[in-house]
Design a protein around this motif. Sequence first.
Motif, mmCIF file in Angstrom:
data_model
loop_
_atom_site.group_PDB
_atom_site.id
_atom_site.type_symbol
_atom_site.label_atom_id
_atom_site.label_comp_id
_atom_site.label_asym_id
_atom_site.label_seq_id
_atom_site.Cartn_x
_atom_site.Cartn_y
_atom_site.Cartn_z
ATOM 1 N N PRO A 1 44.575 4.237 41.308
ATOM 2 C CA PRO A 1 45.916 3.931 40.798
ATOM 3 C C PRO A 1 46.017 4.226 39.305
ATOM 4 O O PRO A 1 45.043 4.109 38.565
ATOM 5 C CB PRO A 1 46.063 2.436 41.065
ATOM 6 C CG PRO A 1 44.668 1.919 41.068
ATOM 7 C CD PRO A 1 43.828 3.025 41.621
ATOM 8 N N SER A 2 47.208 4.604 38.867
ATOM 9 C CA SER A 2 47.437 4.813 37.436
ATOM 10 C C SER A 2 47.545 3.445 36.756
ATOM 11 O O SER A 2 47.735 2.420 37.411
ATOM 12 C CB SER A 2 48.740 5.593 37.217
ATOM 13 O OG SER A 2 49.855 4.801 37.599
ATOM 14 N N ASP A 3 47.434 3.440 35.436
ATOM 15 C CA ASP A 3 47.587 2.184 34.694
ATOM 16 C C ASP A 3 48.952 1.554 34.965
ATOM 17 O O ASP A 3 49.072 0.338 35.097
ATOM 18 C CB ASP A 3 47.406 2.410 33.192
ATOM 19 C CG ASP A 3 45.948 2.427 32.767
ATOM 20 O OD1 ASP A 3 45.109 1.889 33.516
ATOM 21 O OD2 ASP A 3 45.651 2.967 31.694
ATOM 22 N N ARG A 4 49.963 2.395 35.042
ATOM 23 C CA ARG A 4 51.312 1.876 35.290
ATOM 24 C C ARG A 4 51.407 1.203 36.674
ATOM 25 O O ARG A 4 52.015 0.148 36.810
ATOM 26 C CB ARG A 4 52.310 3.025 35.186
ATOM 27 C CG ARG A 4 53.727 2.569 35.294
ATOM 28 C CD ARG A 4 54.670 3.706 35.047
ATOM 29 N NE ARG A 4 56.033 3.231 35.172
ATOM 30 C CZ ARG A 4 57.085 3.951 34.978
ATOM 31 N NH1 ARG A 4 56.954 5.215 34.620
ATOM 32 N NH2 ARG A 4 58.283 3.456 35.123
ATOM 33 N N GLU A 5 50.789 1.824 37.687
ATOM 34 C CA GLU A 5 50.791 1.224 39.030
ATOM 35 C C GLU A 5 50.017 -0.098 39.040
ATOM 36 O O GLU A 5 50.436 -1.063 39.676
ATOM 37 C CB GLU A 5 50.188 2.203 40.044
ATOM 38 C CG GLU A 5 51.073 3.400 40.315
ATOM 39 C CD GLU A 5 50.358 4.491 41.094
ATOM 40 O OE1 GLU A 5 51.036 5.169 41.879
ATOM 41 O OE2 GLU A 5 49.136 4.684 40.902
ATOM 42 N N MET A 6 48.913 -0.123 38.325
ATOM 43 C CA MET A 6 48.127 -1.353 38.248
ATOM 44 C C MET A 6 48.920 -2.450 37.526
ATOM 45 O O MET A 6 48.891 -3.610 37.934
ATOM 46 C CB MET A 6 46.781 -1.092 37.572
ATOM 47 C CG MET A 6 45.875 -0.185 38.391
ATOM 48 S SD MET A 6 44.462 0.401 37.461
ATOM 49 C CE MET A 6 43.228 -0.767 37.919
ATOM 50 N N ASP A 7 49.633 -2.071 36.451
ATOM 51 C CA ASP A 7 50.479 -3.031 35.745
ATOM 52 C C ASP A 7 51.532 -3.613 36.685
ATOM 53 O O ASP A 7 51.754 -4.822 36.716
ATOM 54 C CB ASP A 7 51.186 -2.368 34.558
ATOM 55 C CG ASP A 7 50.254 -2.037 33.403
ATOM 56 O OD1 ASP A 7 49.107 -2.521 33.396
ATOM 57 O OD2 ASP A 7 50.691 -1.276 32.508
ATOM 58 N N PHE A 8 52.168 -2.749 37.450
ATOM 59 C CA PHE A 8 53.209 -3.190 38.376
ATOM 60 C C PHE A 8 52.646 -4.143 39.437
ATOM 61 O O PHE A 8 53.252 -5.166 39.741
ATOM 62 C CB PHE A 8 53.868 -1.979 39.056
ATOM 63 C CG PHE A 8 54.926 -2.374 40.037
ATOM 64 C CD1 PHE A 8 56.157 -2.851 39.602
ATOM 65 C CD2 PHE A 8 54.694 -2.292 41.399
ATOM 66 C CE1 PHE A 8 57.131 -3.238 40.507
ATOM 67 C CE2 PHE A 8 55.658 -2.668 42.310
ATOM 68 C CZ PHE A 8 56.887 -3.142 41.868
#
Length: 197
Positions: free
Chosen positions: A169-176
Amino acid sequence: MSSRRESSRGGGPVGGGGGVSLGSPRRRRRQRGSPSSPRSSSSSSAAVVEVAGEEYELYVEQAANPRSFSHSVKAQCWDKAEKVKGRDPDRWRRDYLGNVLFRKLVGCPGCYCHDYDHITPFSKGGLSTLDNCQVLRASVNRAKGNKTEISKAELIQMSVRRTPACRAPSDREMDFMELSAYGDIRRSDGPGGCFIQ
């Protein structure tokens, strides 16, 4: 229920009083999942319960080696898995194949879901101990089944075959995902992060 008393598997009335009529008929009921005959490796106890004026003797089998891992073993198993760089290790880990796993997702078939896997399968005598526990992507664990002679390369192939669309997962996906599950974002490199207000 008006009374509950503990007795040994040997049966027979236990003590007196407590509002339980010892003259009432006794019916034996096994708790769901308990074997019809006791195993030598398990212990059991009985509870006498009075319901609507009748006594029931409930037997509870306690296996010496439970099939599932205890909560404390699961917590320690999670802690021994590889950390994801820059992420809170209480929330993110990698299995030994390198798959990224999210702690809140357990037992589901998704990309970041995990299981607590018996390295030596339970059906082949594996114990539910920390030494025999690993976190593993759930879909890979299902494909592994109770196989013992399986290489890391074969497991990686299973991982790709079972979940071909999965990627790190991208950092943005992990943040979400963190915002959705926890309401905040925590990084391992400091106390900062985002908070929902």
